[in-house]
Design a protein around this motif. Structure first.
Motif, PDB file in Angstrom:
ATOM      1  N   GLY A  15       0.807  -1.216   0.000  1.00 27.57           N
ATOM      2  CA  GLY A  15       0.000   0.000   0.000  1.00 27.57           C
ATOM      3  C   GLY A  15       0.842   1.268   0.000  1.00 27.57           C
ATOM      4  N   SER A  16       2.173   1.127   0.084  1.00 29.66           N
ATOM      5  CA  SER A  16       3.030   2.306   0.218  1.00 29.66           C
ATOM      6  C   SER A  16       4.438   1.978  -0.275  1.00 29.66           C
ATOM      7  CB  SER A  16       3.061   2.706   1.704  1.00 29.66           C
ATOM      8  OG  SER A  16       3.980   3.735   1.962  1.00 29.66           O
ATOM      9  N   GLY A  19       6.852  -1.454  -1.839  1.00 26.23           N
ATOM     10  CA  GLY A  19       5.873  -2.444  -2.299  1.00 26.23           C
ATOM     11  C   GLY A  19       4.956  -1.866  -3.364  1.00 26.23           C
ATOM     12  N   LEU A  38      -1.931  -3.867   5.625  1.00 23.74           N
ATOM     13  CA  LEU A  38      -2.660  -3.679   6.876  1.00 23.74           C
ATOM     14  C   LEU A  38      -3.748  -2.619   6.701  1.00 23.74           C
ATOM     15  CD1 LEU A  38      -2.435  -4.347   9.951  1.00 23.74           C
ATOM     16  CD2 LEU A  38      -0.704  -2.552  10.121  1.00 23.74           C
ATOM     17  N   ASP A  39      -3.463  -1.673   5.817  1.00 17.19           N
ATOM     18  CA  ASP A  39      -4.347  -0.532   5.591  1.00 17.19           C
ATOM     19  C   ASP A  39      -5.166  -0.791   4.309  1.00 17.19           C
ATOM     20  OD1 ASP A  39      -5.475   1.880   4.825  1.00 17.19           O
ATOM     21  OD2 ASP A  39      -3.670   3.075   5.209  1.00 17.19           O
ATOM     22  N   ASN A  63      -3.167  -8.230   8.406  1.00 17.32           N
ATOM     23  CA  ASN A  63      -1.939  -8.018   9.164  1.00 17.32           C
ATOM     24  C   ASN A  63      -1.069  -9.243   8.888  1.00 17.32           C
ATOM     25  OD1 ASN A  63       0.073  -7.919  11.174  1.00 17.32           O
ATOM     26  ND2 ASN A  63      -1.281  -6.730  12.503  1.00 17.32           N
ATOM     27  N   GLY A  92       7.057  -4.261   6.589  1.00 15.50           N
ATOM     28  CA  GLY A  92       8.000  -4.133   7.699  1.00 15.50           C
ATOM     29  C   GLY A  92       7.946  -2.728   8.251  1.00 15.50           C
ATOM     30  N   VAL A 113       6.682  -8.606  13.337  1.00 18.15           N
ATOM     31  CA  VAL A 113       6.309  -8.229  11.956  1.00 18.15           C
ATOM     32  C   VAL A 113       7.449  -8.549  10.980  1.00 18.15           C
ATOM     33  CG1 VAL A 113       5.705  -6.300  10.424  1.00 18.15           C
ATOM     34  CG2 VAL A 113       4.697  -6.449  12.720  1.00 18.15           C
ATOM     35  N   SER A 141      14.998  -7.488   2.878  1.00 22.02           N
ATOM     36  CA  SER A 141      15.939  -7.320   3.989  1.00 22.02           C
ATOM     37  C   SER A 141      16.349  -5.843   4.038  1.00 22.02           C
ATOM     38  CB  SER A 141      17.124  -8.263   3.800  1.00 22.02           C
ATOM     39  OG  SER A 141      17.978  -8.195   4.899  1.00 22.02           O
ATOM     40  N   SER A 142      17.597  -5.565   4.341  1.00 25.87           N
ATOM     41  CA  SER A 142      18.043  -4.173   4.490  1.00 25.87           C
ATOM     42  C   SER A 142      19.553  -4.167   4.684  1.00 25.87           C
ATOM     43  CB  SER A 142      17.368  -3.552   5.726  1.00 25.87           C
ATOM     44  OG  SER A 142      17.953  -2.317   6.060  1.00 25.87           O
ATOM     45  N   LYS A 159      16.285  -7.894  10.505  1.00 26.55           N
ATOM     46  CA  LYS A 159      16.710  -8.032   9.106  1.00 26.55           C
ATOM     47  C   LYS A 159      17.831  -9.078   8.971  1.00 26.55           C
ATOM     48  CE  LYS A 159      13.727  -5.148   7.276  1.00 26.55           C
ATOM     49  NZ  LYS A 159      12.651  -5.622   6.391  1.00 26.55           N
ATOM     50  N   GLY A 186      19.176   0.154   0.780  1.00 33.27           N
ATOM     51  CA  GLY A 186      19.927   0.964   1.744  1.00 33.27           C
ATOM     52  C   GLY A 186      19.014   2.033   2.308  1.00 33.27           C
ATOM     53  N   VAL A 187      18.968   3.186   1.632  1.00 27.70           N
ATOM     54  CA  VAL A 187      18.051   4.258   2.011  1.00 27.70           C
ATOM     55  C   VAL A 187      17.126   4.501   0.817  1.00 27.70           C
ATOM     56  CG1 VAL A 187      17.845   6.628   2.825  1.00 27.70           C
ATOM     57  CG2 VAL A 187      19.891   5.300   3.400  1.00 27.70           C
ATOM     58  N   THR A 190      10.774   6.856   1.191  1.00 29.67           N
ATOM     59  CA  THR A 190       9.393   6.374   1.355  1.00 29.67           C
ATOM     60  C   THR A 190       8.843   6.966   2.660  1.00 29.67           C
ATOM     61  OG1 THR A 190       9.884   4.474   2.762  1.00 29.67           O
ATOM     62  CG2 THR A 190      10.089   4.120   0.376  1.00 29.67           C
ATOM     63  N   LEU A 192       8.287   5.517   5.274  1.00 31.63           N
ATOM     64  CA  LEU A 192       9.003   4.953   6.427  1.00 31.63           C
ATOM     65  C   LEU A 192      10.004   5.952   6.997  1.00 31.63           C
ATOM     66  CD1 LEU A 192      10.342   1.374   6.822  1.00 31.63           C
ATOM     67  CD2 LEU A 192      12.039   3.183   6.842  1.00 31.63           C
ATOM     68  N   TRP A 193      10.670   6.718   6.094  1.00 28.14           N
ATOM     69  CA  TRP A 193      11.668   7.688   6.554  1.00 28.14           C
ATOM     70  C   TRP A 193      11.025   8.918   7.201  1.00 28.14           C
ATOM     71  CZ3 TRP A 193      16.563   7.704   7.956  1.00 28.14           C
ATOM     72  CH2 TRP A 193      17.353   6.621   7.564  1.00 28.14           C
TER      73      TRP A 193
HETATM   74  N1  LIG Z   1      12.699   2.835   3.061  1.00 26.60           N
HETATM   75  C1  LIG Z   1      13.928   2.368   3.307  1.00 26.60           C
HETATM   76  O1  LIG Z   1      14.911   3.127   3.351  1.00 26.60           O
HETATM   77  C2  LIG Z   1      14.141   0.890   3.518  1.00 26.60           C
HETATM   78  C3  LIG Z   1      15.460   0.418   3.542  1.00 26.60           C
HETATM   79  C4  LIG Z   1      15.691  -0.931   3.731  1.00 26.60           C
HETATM   80  C5  LIG Z   1      14.641  -1.800   3.887  1.00 26.60           C
HETATM   81  N2  LIG Z   1      13.363  -1.311   3.880  1.00 26.60           N
HETATM   82  C6  LIG Z   1      12.284  -2.282   4.057  1.00 26.60           C
HETATM   83  O2  LIG Z   1      11.427  -2.215   2.943  1.00 26.60           O
HETATM   84  C7  LIG Z   1      10.113  -2.642   3.320  1.00 26.60           C
HETATM   85  C8  LIG Z   1       9.087  -1.615   2.864  1.00 26.60           C
HETATM   86  O3  LIG Z   1       9.404  -0.379   3.452  1.00 26.60           O
HETATM   87  P1  LIG Z   1       8.923   1.035   2.884  1.00 26.60           P
HETATM   88  O4  LIG Z   1      10.084   1.947   3.013  1.00 26.60           O
HETATM   89  O5  LIG Z   1       8.273   0.856   1.575  1.00 26.60           O
HETATM   90  O6  LIG Z   1       7.879   1.420   4.031  1.00 26.60           O
HETATM   91  P2  LIG Z   1       6.427   2.117   4.005  1.00 26.60           P
HETATM   92  O7  LIG Z   1       6.191   2.475   5.415  1.00 26.60           O
HETATM   93  O8  LIG Z   1       6.370   3.149   2.940  1.00 26.60           O
HETATM   94  O9  LIG Z   1       5.466   0.918   3.567  1.00 26.60           O
HETATM   95  C9  LIG Z   1       5.271  -0.213   4.388  1.00 26.60           C
HETATM   96  C10 LIG Z   1       3.866  -0.727   4.169  1.00 26.60           C
HETATM   97  O10 LIG Z   1       3.746  -1.933   4.957  1.00 26.60           O
HETATM   98  C11 LIG Z   1       2.488  -1.928   5.595  1.00 26.60           C
HETATM   99  N3  LIG Z   1       2.590  -2.731   6.817  1.00 26.60           N
HETATM  100  C12 LIG Z   1       3.307  -2.429   7.930  1.00 26.60           C
HETATM  101  N4  LIG Z   1       3.089  -3.361   8.877  1.00 26.60           N
HETATM  102  C13 LIG Z   1       2.252  -4.278   8.333  1.00 26.60           C
HETATM  103  C14 LIG Z   1       1.660  -5.470   8.814  1.00 26.60           C
HETATM  104  N5  LIG Z   1       1.881  -5.885  10.067  1.00 26.60           N
HETATM  105  N6  LIG Z   1       0.838  -6.174   8.001  1.00 26.60           N
HETATM  106  C15 LIG Z   1       0.591  -5.736   6.730  1.00 26.60           C
HETATM  107  N7  LIG Z   1       1.112  -4.603   6.222  1.00 26.60           N
HETATM  108  C16 LIG Z   1       1.938  -3.878   7.014  1.00 26.60           C
HETATM  109  C17 LIG Z   1       2.188  -0.462   5.891  1.00 26.60           C
HETATM  110  O11 LIG Z   1       0.797  -0.242   6.075  1.00 26.60           O
HETATM  111  C18 LIG Z   1       2.762   0.215   4.645  1.00 26.60           C
HETATM  112  O12 LIG Z   1       1.771   0.351   3.634  1.00 26.60           O
HETATM  113  C19 LIG Z   1      10.166  -2.850   4.845  1.00 26.60           C
HETATM  114  O13 LIG Z   1      10.366  -4.226   5.113  1.00 26.60           O
HETATM  115  C20 LIG Z   1      11.388  -2.060   5.263  1.00 26.60           C
HETATM  116  O14 LIG Z   1      11.968  -2.551   6.447  1.00 26.60           O
HETATM  117  C21 LIG Z   1      13.087   0.005   3.690  1.00 26.60           C
END
Ligand SMILES: NC(=O)c1ccc[n+]([C@@H]2O[C@H](COP(=O)([O-])OP(=O)(O)OC[C@H]3O[C@@H](n4cnc5c(N)ncnc54)[C@H](O)[C@@H]3O)[C@@H](O)[C@H]2O)c1
Length: 260
Positions: A15-16, A19, A38-39, A63, A92, A113, A141-142, A159, A186-187, A190, A192-193
């Protein structure tokens, strides 16, 4: 002809952010995508984006820690798409805490989670993939799965756990024609930041908006944090038959932040 014509692919946390970019990219290549989040409103919005662009998508609300809900949504997906070819365990989150103040509650919430749900959703996908004799599991992962960061201790542990689950899954499921790999961003810019930036300022780890993402991005060899779209090419490779002989690996897509 798309690279993923009629492949059934579920992405959790779609949803964000990362992904969302992946499901859009997969649908452009002909996949039938399950947008699980989740949303539910966020998932519906992404489905609307994909269908408006001519792609095929279905919203799934669960979830990732809830086995019954996941089983129900995975079943609903296979009824719609015909089969489940690829599962991306991508959902995550992070909730930073100073190393000396990390609580058991914070540890359990993040590991549940980011760690447990990856294993449990893989078990549920395997129930559907084993009778097919094929499938791909791909885990997010990360760089924090290669390095321990003191304000992100449970997140880093979760991770590292993803990388271990990836290896174990590859070994457990190879005999069923199922591969498992993970990738480490890495970074990535999104939402998340946005949450991390706010949390790190409240903790006193940073003093101004964007300081956290700027300082965490300073050692990226490519010179900038990634936009989610910059990860889509690698995700397509992992989801398509191009990666059929790859299993048990963790691919770094971090612009050269961590060299390993
Ligand atoms: N953004 C970064 O810099 C970065 C770096 C390394 C790894 N990651 C990993 O990438 C993945 C996605 O992160 P993102 O940056 O797109 O984050 P984000 O917050 O933009 O998106 C995460 C999405 O996951 C959903 N979510 C969270 N908990 C949930 C649950 N329990 N059940 C179902 N859905 C759930 C949220 O509702 C949200 O839509 C994560 O695993 C994160 O740890 C992100």
């Amino acid at each position: 002809m798309g690279r993923l014509d009629n492949k059934g692919i579920i992405v959790t946390g779609a949803g964000s952010g990362i992904g969302r970019a992946f499901v859009n990219g997969f649908a452009r290549e002909g996949a039938k995508v399950g947008v699980l989040d989740l949303d539910p409103a966020a998932a519906e919005k992404v489905v609307a984006e994909i269908t408006a662009a001519g792609g095929q998508a279905i919203a799934l609300a669960a979830n990732v820690t809830d086995r019954d809900a996941i089983r129900g949504e995975f079943t609903r997906f296979t009824e719609w798409a015909g089969r489940l070819d690829v599962l991306f365990n991508n959902a995550g989150f992070n909730k930073p805490m100073p190393f000396l103040e990390v609580t058991e509650e914070n540890w359990n919430a993040i590991l549940r989670v980011n760690g447990w749900a990856v294993l449990m959703c893989t078990q549920e996908a395997a129930r559907l993939m084993i009778p097919q004799g094929s499938g791909k599991i791909i885990n997010t992962s990360s760089v924090a799965g290669r390095q321990g960061y003191p304000d992100f201790t449970p997140y880093s542990a979760s991770k590292f756990a993803v990388n271990a689950i990836t290896q174990a899954t590859a070994r457990a499921l190879a005999k069923h024609g199922i591969t498992c790999n993970s990738f480490s961003p890495g970074v990535v810019v999104t939402p998340l930041w946005d949450a991390l930036d706010k949390d790190l300022m409240e903790m006193g780890a940073t003093s101004k908006p964007k300081e956290s993402i700027d300082s965490f991005s300073a050692d990226i060899l490519m010179g900038h944090p990634a936009e989610p779209e910059e990860l889509v090419g690698t995700a397509l490779y992992l989801a398509s038959s191009d990666s059929d002989y790859l299993t048990g690996q963790t691919i770094m897509i971090d612009g050269g932040k961590v060299l390993i």
